[in-house]
Scaffold this motif. Structure first.
Motif, short mmCIF file in Angstrom:
data_model
loop_
_atom_site.label_atom_id
_atom_site.label_comp_id
_atom_site.label_asym_id
_atom_site.label_seq_id
_atom_site.Cartn_x
_atom_site.Cartn_y
_atom_site.Cartn_z
N VAL A 119 0.84 -1.21 0.00
CA VAL A 119 0.00 0.00 0.00
C VAL A 119 0.87 1.25 0.00
O VAL A 119 1.91 1.30 0.66
CB VAL A 119 -0.93 0.01 1.24
N GLY A 120 0.43 2.25 -0.74
CA GLY A 120 1.01 3.59 -0.69
C GLY A 120 -0.12 4.60 -0.56
O GLY A 120 -1.13 4.49 -1.26
N LEU A 121 0.02 5.56 0.34
CA LEU A 121 -1.07 6.47 0.66
C LEU A 121 -0.69 7.92 0.36
O LEU A 121 0.43 8.35 0.66
CB LEU A 121 -1.47 6.32 2.13
N GLU A 122 -1.63 8.66 -0.22
CA GLU A 122 -1.45 10.07 -0.53
C GLU A 122 -2.41 10.89 0.32
O GLU A 122 -3.63 10.75 0.20
CB GLU A 122 -1.74 10.34 -2.01
N ASN A 237 -3.22 3.65 -3.00
CA ASN A 237 -2.56 2.92 -4.07
C ASN A 237 -2.22 1.53 -3.53
O ASN A 237 -1.67 1.40 -2.44
CB ASN A 237 -1.28 3.63 -4.48
N PHE A 238 -2.53 0.50 -4.30
CA PHE A 238 -2.25 -0.84 -3.79
C PHE A 238 -1.91 -1.82 -4.90
O PHE A 238 -2.30 -1.65 -6.06
CB PHE A 238 -3.41 -1.37 -2.94
N SER A 239 -1.15 -2.82 -4.52
CA SER A 239 -0.81 -3.93 -5.40
C SER A 239 -0.58 -5.15 -4.50
O SER A 239 -0.79 -5.08 -3.28
CB SER A 239 0.44 -3.61 -6.22
N PHE A 240 -0.15 -6.25 -5.10
CA PHE A 240 0.04 -7.48 -4.32
C PHE A 240 1.34 -8.16 -4.74
O PHE A 240 1.68 -8.21 -5.93
CB PHE A 240 -1.12 -8.45 -4.53
N THR A 309 -12.90 6.87 -10.30
CA THR A 309 -12.67 6.52 -8.89
C THR A 309 -11.54 5.49 -8.75
O THR A 309 -10.69 5.62 -7.87
CB THR A 309 -13.96 5.99 -8.27
N THR A 310 -11.53 4.46 -9.60
CA THR A 310 -10.46 3.47 -9.55
C THR A 310 -9.60 3.62 -10.79
O THR A 310 -10.05 3.39 -11.91
CB THR A 310 -11.02 2.04 -9.46
N ARG A 311 -8.37 4.03 -10.55
CA ARG A 311 -7.44 4.36 -11.64
C ARG A 311 -6.36 3.29 -11.73
O ARG A 311 -5.67 3.03 -10.75
CB ARG A 311 -6.82 5.73 -11.36
N GLU A 323 -5.20 2.63 -7.99
CA GLU A 323 -5.39 3.77 -7.10
C GLU A 323 -6.88 3.99 -6.89
O GLU A 323 -7.63 4.16 -7.85
CB GLU A 323 -4.77 5.04 -7.70
N HIS A 324 -7.31 3.97 -5.62
CA HIS A 324 -8.70 4.24 -5.29
C HIS A 324 -8.80 5.64 -4.70
O HIS A 324 -8.09 5.97 -3.76
CB HIS A 324 -9.25 3.20 -4.31
#
Length: 428
Positions: A119-122, A237-240, A309-311, A323-324
């Protein structure tokens, strides 16, 4: 360790407020301490609501905050260490209304599928200061513009002080910059494991607000403190990563999508309206969530498109991510990220249908047929009706949230303008 050292134990409550205690140096290490569980019955105006889990009518028993010595880190106050705790009830069971606990469960649910969330947060925030009459007014930033840096964007250099102290303490800053509207700033931390990333953003926000206050700045992350300017979001922002540490979203070429990404987006689309009540959780949130606001209002998705909304990022390889963009920082960040991850997981597990990508600009036109609810009251109804999402995030947490927010709706019904702003500004 000096005799003046102390430990600051913090936890994030249902209102996204950092609550805690200062404790002596003897408490530095694995430990626990008690708080009144009735904390979870409180509204912003310090009124108690008989919300499930808040124990207002059950004698206000203790809950326990457990912390791990390995998680203790240097704090930004002199001679003070800081740590984030997990909450348990007075019988030693995990407290179902603890957002951090629910995020850990979301991580476990993904790990059961062989994947680890990253996760990455803005964060976005507006800066205020008091004028000669003691009234809160927007920080004077002459000549500031989007992506501006330097003295015209921040004459008091409070963001430099935040950068310096945060970097000294090991927070990994991706960027600090000014936003489209002044005096608005963006603070982004780098990617990490989900719980670590949220711990960092939770502590960073406390650090940033306290250092800003040292410079005479009231830094607020509330979604819409100035009604004729843009809003402030908290983008997720998220990935796995798989068992080999590889980003599984990165297995495709630019603009292409893995089946996992498709499932995640389908889940976020499916639960769009139910999610709003948890991740955009104040009356003020719905001043930000409007059509043509690039805020995450529409139920839509797209590739490298800021109107949706979801990029899906156009980046590939290790930087591939979703990115949500709906949430704001009035939400407990642990609950927020748990909600995003669980909605995405439900899309994969239940094989939801993925509608076509948005093709319009989302300013003058849009393909999307609907958006978020128009207000918090409607959002709470949509949340309660989304039983799959409620079950995944946590039934007790959601019931507590709805009970608190229903009282908040009553108490803010007659407030508008600065009065409504000031209901939230010192807490968010």
């Amino acid at each position: 360790m000096g005799t003046t050292d102390r430990l600051r134990l913090l936890f994030c409550d249902h209102l996204s407020i950092a609550r805690g205690k200062y404790m002596p140096a003897s408490k530095i290490g694995d430990g626990e301490t008690r708080f009144c569980q009735g904390t979870f019955a409180l509204t912003y105006c310090k009124e108690m609501a008989p919300a499930p889990g808040g124990t207002m009518l059950e004698g206000l028993p203790d809950m326990e905050a457990h912390y791990i010595g390995a998680d203790i880190r240097d704090g930004w106050e002199p001679n003070t260490k800081v740590v984030v705790g997990d909450l348990y009830d007075n019988k030693g069971a995990p407290l179902g209304i603890c957002g951090r606990g629910r995020l850990k469960q979301a991580v476990k649910d993904w790990q059961a599928m062989g994947l680890s969330p990253k996760v990455g947060l803005e964060l976005e925030a507006f800066a205020f200061q008091r004028n000669a009459d003691g009234k809160l007014v927007p920080y004077d930033t002459p000549g500031a513009y989007v992506y501006s840096t330097g003295r015209f964007a921040d004459p008091l250099r409070f963001t430099d002080a935040i950068w310096s102290k945060a970097s000294e303490l090991g927070f990994r800053i991706d960027c600090i910059t000014s936003e489209y509207d002044s005096p608005q700033f963006e603070f982004t931390l780098t990617y990490d494991d989900a719980v670590k990333a949220v711990d960092d953003i939770f502590l960073f926000r406390v650090l940033a607000r306290e250092i800003a206050l040292d410079h005479g700045i009231v830094l607020t992350f509330m979604p819409k403190p100035i009604l004729n300017k843009g809003g402030s979001g908290l983008h997720v922002n998220f990935s796995f990563s798989d068992a080999n540490g590889k980003n599984v979203f990165g297995n495709s070429k630019q603009g292409e999508m893995t089946d996992l990404a498709k499932g995640c987006i389908a889940g976020l689309m499916h639960h769009h309206r139910g999610m709003a009540g948890l991740i955009a959780p104040t009356v003020n949130s719905y001043e930000r969530l409007k059509p043509a606001s690039l805020s995450g209002y529409w139920r839509n998705w797209g590739v490298d498109h800021r109107g949706v909304t979801t990029r899906l990022s156009a980046e590939t390889g290790v930087k591939a991510r979703l990115e949500h963009r709906m949430a704001d920082a009035a939400a407990n960040p642990y609950t927020l990220v748990a909600t995003v991850l669980q909605a995405a997981r439900l899309g994969v597990a239940n094989k939801y249908h993925l509608p076509p990508a948005e093709t319009a600009d989302c300013i003058m036109d849009h393909d999307a047929k609907d958006g978020t609810p128009d207000n918090l009251a409607d959002a709470l109804k949509e949340l309660a009706a989304d039983t799959a999402l409620v079950s995944a995030v946590g039934e007790l947490l959601v019931a507590n949230h709805i009970g608190i927010k229903e009282l908040e709706l009553e108490r803010t019904a007659a407030l508008e303008g600065d009065a409504l702003r000031d209901y939230y500004i010192h807490y968010v």
